[in-house]
Design an enzyme around this catalytic site. Structure first.
Site, PDB file in Angstrom:
ATOM      1  CE1 TYR A  98      10.385 -14.675 -16.859  1.00 15.45           C
ATOM      2  CE2 TYR A  98      10.623 -15.515 -19.099  1.00 15.45           C
ATOM      3  CZ  TYR A  98      10.739 -14.483 -18.170  1.00 15.45           C
ATOM      4  OH  TYR A  98      11.227 -13.251 -18.593  1.00 15.45           O
ATOM      5  CB  SER A 144       9.424 -11.822 -12.987  1.00 14.22           C
ATOM      6  OG  SER A 144       9.610 -13.120 -13.549  1.00 14.22           O
ATOM      7  CG  LEU A 202      10.933  -4.193 -15.109  1.00 15.35           C
ATOM      8  CD1 LEU A 202       9.828  -3.170 -15.302  1.00 15.35           C
ATOM      9  CD2 LEU A 202      12.273  -3.467 -15.112  1.00 15.35           C
ATOM     10  CE  LYS A 252       3.279 -19.744  -3.268  1.00 13.88           C
ATOM     11  NZ  LYS A 252       3.881 -20.001  -1.963  1.00 13.88           N
ATOM     12  NE  ARG A 257      19.330 -13.095 -17.884  1.00  7.45           N
ATOM     13  CZ  ARG A 257      18.550 -12.061 -17.568  1.00  7.45           C
ATOM     14  NH1 ARG A 257      17.563 -11.720 -18.357  1.00  7.45           N
ATOM     15  NH2 ARG A 257      18.755 -11.367 -16.470  1.00  7.45           N
ATOM     16  CE1 TYR A 270      -4.241  -1.686   0.272  1.00  5.73           C
ATOM     17  CE2 TYR A 270      -2.766  -3.360   1.188  1.00  5.73           C
ATOM     18  CZ  TYR A 270      -3.981  -3.002   0.630  1.00  5.73           C
ATOM     19  OH  TYR A 270      -4.936  -3.966   0.409  1.00  5.73           O
ATOM     20  CD  GLN A 282     -14.111  -7.533 -13.456  1.00  3.59           C
ATOM     21  OE1 GLN A 282     -13.581  -8.457 -14.081  1.00  3.59           O
ATOM     22  NE2 GLN A 282     -14.497  -7.657 -12.201  1.00  3.59           N
ATOM     23  CE  LYS A 331     -10.242  -2.270  -7.477  1.00  2.00           C
ATOM     24  NZ  LYS A 331     -10.827  -3.576  -7.169  1.00  2.00           N
TER      25      LYS A 331
HETATM   26  P1  NAD Z   1      16.647  -9.636 -12.953  1.00  2.00           P
HETATM   27  O1  NAD Z   1      16.544 -11.019 -12.403  1.00  2.00           O
HETATM   28  O2  NAD Z   1      17.970  -8.982 -13.005  1.00  2.00           O
HETATM   29  O3  NAD Z   1      15.648  -8.655 -12.195  1.00  2.00           O
HETATM   30  C1  NAD Z   1      14.433  -9.064 -11.612  1.00  2.00           C
HETATM   31  C2  NAD Z   1      14.268  -8.349 -10.286  1.00  2.00           C
HETATM   32  O4  NAD Z   1      13.032  -8.736  -9.676  1.00  2.00           O
HETATM   33  C3  NAD Z   1      15.366  -8.720  -9.287  1.00  2.00           C
HETATM   34  O5  NAD Z   1      15.865  -7.559  -8.687  1.00  2.00           O
HETATM   35  C4  NAD Z   1      14.655  -9.602  -8.282  1.00  2.00           C
HETATM   36  O6  NAD Z   1      15.256  -9.596  -7.009  1.00  2.00           O
HETATM   37  C5  NAD Z   1      13.262  -9.010  -8.301  1.00  2.00           C
HETATM   38  N1  NAD Z   1      12.210  -9.920  -7.835  1.00  2.00           N
HETATM   39  C6  NAD Z   1      12.002 -11.202  -8.233  1.00  2.00           C
HETATM   40  N2  NAD Z   1      10.940 -11.713  -7.578  1.00  2.00           N
HETATM   41  C7  NAD Z   1      10.455 -10.729  -6.757  1.00  2.00           C
HETATM   42  C8  NAD Z   1       9.392 -10.651  -5.830  1.00  2.00           C
HETATM   43  N3  NAD Z   1       8.597 -11.691  -5.602  1.00  2.00           N
HETATM   44  N4  NAD Z   1       9.204  -9.485  -5.152  1.00  2.00           N
HETATM   45  C9  NAD Z   1      10.028  -8.416  -5.364  1.00  2.00           C
HETATM   46  N5  NAD Z   1      11.052  -8.448  -6.228  1.00  2.00           N
HETATM   47  C10 NAD Z   1      11.274  -9.586  -6.923  1.00  2.00           C
HETATM   48  O7  NAD Z   1      16.013  -9.709 -14.413  1.00  2.00           O
HETATM   49  P2  NAD Z   1      15.954  -8.636 -15.563  1.00  2.00           P
HETATM   50  O8  NAD Z   1      16.695  -9.173 -16.711  1.00  2.00           O
HETATM   51  O9  NAD Z   1      16.280  -7.308 -15.041  1.00  2.00           O
HETATM   52  O10 NAD Z   1      14.399  -8.703 -15.958  1.00  2.00           O
HETATM   53  C11 NAD Z   1      13.491  -7.712 -15.530  1.00  2.00           C
HETATM   54  C12 NAD Z   1      12.121  -8.004 -16.109  1.00  2.00           C
HETATM   55  O11 NAD Z   1      12.182  -7.998 -17.534  1.00  2.00           O
HETATM   56  C13 NAD Z   1      11.574  -9.373 -15.717  1.00  2.00           C
HETATM   57  O12 NAD Z   1      10.193  -9.250 -15.463  1.00  2.00           O
HETATM   58  C14 NAD Z   1      11.793 -10.215 -16.945  1.00  2.00           C
HETATM   59  O13 NAD Z   1      10.840 -11.234 -17.052  1.00  2.00           O
HETATM   60  C15 NAD Z   1      11.669  -9.190 -18.046  1.00  2.00           C
HETATM   61  N6  NAD Z   1      12.432  -9.630 -19.230  1.00  2.00           N
HETATM   62  C16 NAD Z   1      13.778  -9.505 -19.269  1.00  2.00           C
HETATM   63  C17 NAD Z   1      14.478  -9.960 -20.379  1.00  2.00           C
HETATM   64  C18 NAD Z   1      15.983  -9.853 -20.468  1.00  2.00           C
HETATM   65  O14 NAD Z   1      16.558 -10.343 -21.425  1.00  2.00           O
HETATM   66  N7  NAD Z   1      16.645  -9.210 -19.528  1.00  2.00           N
HETATM   67  C19 NAD Z   1      13.796 -10.552 -21.449  1.00  2.00           C
HETATM   68  C20 NAD Z   1      12.422 -10.676 -21.358  1.00  2.00           C
HETATM   69  C21 NAD Z   1      11.746 -10.192 -20.253  1.00  2.00           C
HETATM   70  N1  UDP Z   2      22.807 -21.016 -24.115  1.00  2.00           N
HETATM   71  C1  UDP Z   2      23.980 -21.669 -24.440  1.00  2.00           C
HETATM   72  N2  UDP Z   2      24.969 -21.678 -23.529  1.00  2.00           N
HETATM   73  C2  UDP Z   2      24.888 -21.056 -22.323  1.00  2.00           C
HETATM   74  C3  UDP Z   2      23.677 -20.386 -21.999  1.00  2.00           C
HETATM   75  C4  UDP Z   2      22.660 -20.391 -22.923  1.00  2.00           C
HETATM   76  O1  UDP Z   2      24.115 -22.231 -25.518  1.00  2.00           O
HETATM   77  O2  UDP Z   2      25.850 -21.116 -21.546  1.00  2.00           O
HETATM   78  C5  UDP Z   2      21.734 -20.977 -25.121  1.00  2.00           C
HETATM   79  C6  UDP Z   2      20.362 -21.422 -24.636  1.00  2.00           C
HETATM   80  O3  UDP Z   2      20.209 -22.810 -24.783  1.00  2.00           O
HETATM   81  C7  UDP Z   2      19.440 -20.639 -25.547  1.00  2.00           C
HETATM   82  C8  UDP Z   2      20.207 -19.352 -25.824  1.00  2.00           C
HETATM   83  O4  UDP Z   2      21.556 -19.608 -25.502  1.00  2.00           O
HETATM   84  O5  UDP Z   2      19.269 -21.306 -26.757  1.00  2.00           O
HETATM   85  C9  UDP Z   2      19.721 -18.175 -24.999  1.00  2.00           C
HETATM   86  O6  UDP Z   2      19.685 -18.576 -23.675  1.00  2.00           O
HETATM   87  P1  UDP Z   2      19.407 -17.589 -22.440  1.00  2.00           P
HETATM   88  O7  UDP Z   2      19.452 -18.408 -21.213  1.00  2.00           O
HETATM   89  O8  UDP Z   2      20.292 -16.423 -22.528  1.00  2.00           O
HETATM   90  O9  UDP Z   2      17.937 -17.008 -22.669  1.00  2.00           O
HETATM   91  P2  UDP Z   2      16.599 -17.545 -23.320  1.00  2.00           P
HETATM   92  O10 UDP Z   2      16.479 -16.799 -24.594  1.00  2.00           O
HETATM   93  O11 UDP Z   2      16.666 -19.010 -23.553  1.00  2.00           O
HETATM   94  O12 UDP Z   2      15.566 -17.176 -22.332  1.00  2.00           O
HETATM   95  N1  UDP Z   3      -3.652  -4.569  -3.200  1.00  2.00           N
HETATM   96  C1  UDP Z   3      -2.427  -4.073  -2.874  1.00  2.00           C
HETATM   97  N2  UDP Z   3      -2.273  -2.729  -2.741  1.00  2.00           N
HETATM   98  C2  UDP Z   3      -3.305  -1.868  -2.909  1.00  2.00           C
HETATM   99  C3  UDP Z   3      -4.557  -2.388  -3.255  1.00  2.00           C
HETATM  100  C4  UDP Z   3      -4.700  -3.744  -3.393  1.00  2.00           C
HETATM  101  O1  UDP Z   3      -1.449  -4.805  -2.726  1.00  2.00           O
HETATM  102  O2  UDP Z   3      -3.069  -0.668  -2.770  1.00  2.00           O
HETATM  103  C5  UDP Z   3      -3.817  -6.006  -3.364  1.00  2.00           C
HETATM  104  C6  UDP Z   3      -4.906  -6.579  -2.487  1.00  2.00           C
HETATM  105  O3  UDP Z   3      -4.305  -7.177  -1.367  1.00  2.00           O
HETATM  106  C7  UDP Z   3      -5.583  -7.594  -3.332  1.00  2.00           C
HETATM  107  C8  UDP Z   3      -5.049  -7.375  -4.744  1.00  2.00           C
HETATM  108  O4  UDP Z   3      -4.215  -6.233  -4.686  1.00  2.00           O
HETATM  109  O5  UDP Z   3      -5.233  -8.891  -2.954  1.00  2.00           O
HETATM  110  C9  UDP Z   3      -6.122  -7.151  -5.753  1.00  2.00           C
HETATM  111  O6  UDP Z   3      -6.850  -6.003  -5.387  1.00  2.00           O
HETATM  112  P1  UDP Z   3      -8.347  -5.808  -5.848  1.00  2.00           P
HETATM  113  O7  UDP Z   3      -8.819  -4.517  -5.290  1.00  2.00           O
HETATM  114  O8  UDP Z   3      -8.456  -5.970  -7.311  1.00  2.00           O
HETATM  115  O9  UDP Z   3      -9.081  -7.063  -5.242  1.00  2.00           O
HETATM  116  P2  UDP Z   3      -9.843  -7.282  -3.883  1.00  2.00           P
HETATM  117  O10 UDP Z   3      -9.070  -6.573  -2.812  1.00  2.00           O
HETATM  118  O11 UDP Z   3     -11.174  -6.698  -4.129  1.00  2.00           O
HETATM  119  O12 UDP Z   3      -9.840  -8.759  -3.749  1.00  2.00           O
END
Ligand code: NAD
Ligand code: UDP
Ligand code: UDP
Length: 408
Positions: free
Chosen positions: A226, A156, A154, A172, A267, A145, A243, A186
C-alpha cells in the site's frame, strides 16, 4: 401443375372451417354468459364484475409503477457550460460514495467505476437510474475508454487488513490502475486527483508530518504494498504532469471515518464502535501508545473538492490535527457508547506507525480549508450509523445509508 387445384380447394375449405369455428365460439360465449354460465348473474352483474376486475388490475399496475419509479434527491441544475463529466474510481467505497453524493447534488454528471472489492453497490444505490449517474462494474487494472473532464482516482483498498489480504492486487491497482487513469486523463485532457495517503510518510520520524517530509517506509514490510503503491502512484502523477502536461492534484489523506465504513473493514474506528455496541472486548493492538488523528468524512470531501478545483498541484495533507493515543480513543468510544466492554491489549501490528498527525498549513494557505466537524459530533453520527447497521442486519433487512441532506 397436378397439385394446384387440390391445394386451392383445401385452402378454401380450411378458410370456411375457420370462419364456422369462430362464429360457433362467439355464439357459444354469448349464450354461456347470459344463460347457463351463472344463472345468478344478470348482464349488469357481469358488467360490474368485469369493472371490479379491471379496477383490481389497475391498482396492481399502480403498485408496480410505484415500485419501479424511484424518487431521487433534488439535484441542482447546471447549464451545459458549468456541468462537468466526473469520473470517480472507487466511487462505491466509503469515501467515494460521499463524494458521489456531493457532486451529484451540485448537478454534475458522475460516473463511478468500481470492482466492488471493498465497496458496495448499495452505497450508491440511491442514485442508480438518475439521468446524471452511471455505475460501471470495472477493474481499473484494465484500460478504460470514456470521456470525462475530471477524475477523482480513489480506487484502492484502504484498510490494512484489506490491502494486506492480496498485496499483489493492491500493487496492481495502485500502479497499473493509476497508469491507466493517467493514460485516460492524458487522452481526454482531464484533470486527475489522486487519493494518496499519510502512509507515504511510513512510521514517521518527523512530527507532525508536513508535505516536505520524504517519509520512513519499510519497502519490504507488510504495509509496503500500500505505502509503496501510493508512493509510486504519486511519482506517476508528477511524471505525467512533467512529460505529458496532465493536470494532477495529490491529496495525502489522514485517517478518516464516518457512516458507510464497512462493518468488516477492520479499521480502528469501526472495530471499536462495533465492539462497544455489542459489549465485546475492545481490542487495542500493542500498548495503545501509538497515535492517530481522525477526520470526519464530510471534511475530507470538502477538502478533495477544493483541491480538485484549485490551482495548486503539489501534494496537500487533508486531515484533522486533533491527535489521540489509541488507548485514549478506546476509552472515548467506550464512554460514548456506554456498556461494559473491557479494553484488552492484543499483539502489536508489524511496522505500525507510532505517531501520526497532519500539518495542514498548506491546505489552509492554498485551499482555505480546515476541518470543521468536531470529533465527538462525527463519532456520534458514526455510532448511530453502526447501530442501524446492527439492528437491520439482525433483522436481515436491506440497509443503506443516506446522509441527512439526502433523506428522501
Ligand atoms: P474503500 O475500501 O471503502 O474504497 C475503495 C474503493 O475502491 C472500493 O469501492 C473498492 O471496491 C474500489 N476498488 C479497489 N480496487 C479496485 C480496482 N482495482 N478497480 C476498481 N475499483 C477498485 O476505502 P476508502 O476509505 O473509501 O478509501 C478511498 C481512497 O482514499 C483510497 O484510495 C484510500 O487509499 C484513500 N485513503 C483513505 C483513507 C481513510 O481513512 N479512509 C486514508 C488515506 C487514504
Ligand atoms: N488498531 C487497534 N485495534 C483495532 C484496529 C486498529 O488498536 O482493532 C490500531 C492499529 O494498530 C493502528 C491504529 O489503531 O495503530 C489505526 O489503525 P487503522 O487500521 O484504523 O489504520 P492505520 O492508521 O493503521 O492505517
Ligand atoms: N489508457 C486507458 N484509457 C485511455 C487511454 C489510455 O485506459 O483512454 C491506458 C492505456 O491502456 C495505457 C495506459 O492508459 O496502458 C497509459 O496510457 P499512455 O497513453 O500513457 O501510454 P501508451 O498507451 O502510450 O503506452
Amino acid at each position: 401443375m397436378p397439385y394446384r387445384i387440390p391445394i386451392r380447394m383445401i385452402q378454401r375449405k380450411s378458410k370456411m372451417l375457420c370462419f364456422c369455428a369462430v362464429t360457433v365460439l362467439i355464439f357459444f360465449g354469448i349464450y354461456q354468459t347470459f344463460t347457463f354460465a351463472d344463472s345468478t348473474r344478470t348482464p349488469r352483474a357481469f358488467g360490474d364484475d368485469l369493472e371490479n376486475e379491471i379496477k383490481a388490475i389497475e391498482s396492481k399496475i399502480r403498485i408496480l409503477e410505484q415500485k419501479g419509479s424511484k424518487k431521487f434527491p433534488e439535484v441542482k441544475f447546471l447549464t451545459y457550460k458549468d456541468r462537468k463529466r466526473i469520473l470517480i474510481t472507487g466511487g462505491a467505497g466509503f469515501v467515494g460514495s460521499h463524494l458521489v453524493d456531493r457532486l451529484m447534488m451540485q448537478g454534475h454528471e458522475v460516473t463511478v467505476v468500481d470492482n466492488f472489492f471493498t465497496g458496495r453497490k448499495r452505497n450508491v444505490e440511491h442514485w442508480i437510474g438518475h439521468e446524471n449517474f452511471e455505475l460501471l462494474h470495472h477493474d481499473i487494472v484494465n484500460p478504460l475508454y470514456i470521456e470525462v473532464d475530471q477524475i477523482y482516482h480513489l480506487a484502492s483498498p484502504a484498510s490494512p487488513p484489506n490491502y494486506m489480504y492480496n498485496p499483489i492486487k493492491t500493487l496492481k491497482t495502485n500502479t497499473l490502475g493509476t497508469i491507466n487513469m493517467l493514460g485516460l486523463a492524458k487522452r481526454v485532457r482531464a484533470r486527475l486527483l489522486l487519493a494518496s495517503t499519510s502512509e507515504v510518510y511510513g512510521d514517521p520520524e518527523l512530527h507532525p508530518q508536513n508535505e516536505e517530509y520524504w517519509g520512513h517506509v519499510n519497502p519490504i514490510g507488510p504495509r509496503a504494498c500500500y505505502d509503496e503503491g501510493k508512493r509510486v502512484a504519486e511519482t506517476m502523477c508528477y511524471a505525467y504532469e512533467k512529460q505529458e502536461n496532465v493536470e494532477v492534484r495529490v491529496a495525502r489523506i489522514f485517517n478518516t471515518f464516518g457512516p458507510r465504513m464497512h462493518m468488516n473493514d477492520g479499521r480502528v474506528v469501526s472495530n471499536f464502535i462495533l465492539q462497544a455496541l455489542q459489549n465485546e472486548s475492545i481490542t487495542v493492538y500493542g500498548e495503545g501508545e501509538q497515535t492517530r488523528s481522525f477526520q470526519y468524512v464530510s471534511d475530507l470531501v470538502d477538502g478533495l473538492m477544493s483541491l480538485m478545483n484549485s490551482n495548486y498541484s503539489l501534494p496537500v495533507n487533508l486531515g484533522n490535527p486533533e491527535e489521540h493515543t489509541i488507548m485514549e480513543f478506546a476509552r472515548i468510544i467506550r464512554s460514548i457508547v456506554g456498556g461494559d466492554s473491557k479494553i484488552i491489549k492484543k499483539t502489536a501490528m508489524e511496522d505500525d506507525p507510532q505517531r501520526r498527525k497532519p500539518d495542514i498549513t498548506r491546505a489552509m494557505k492554498y485551499l482555505g480549508w480546515s476541518p470543521k466537524v468536531p470529533l465527538m459530533v462525527g463519532i456520534n453520527k458514526t455510532i448511530e450509523y453502526f447501530q442501524n447497521e446492527l439492528r437491520r442486519s439482525r433483522h436481515s433487512e436491506r440497509n443503506f445509508h443516506m446522509p441527512d441532506t439526502l433523506q428522501i
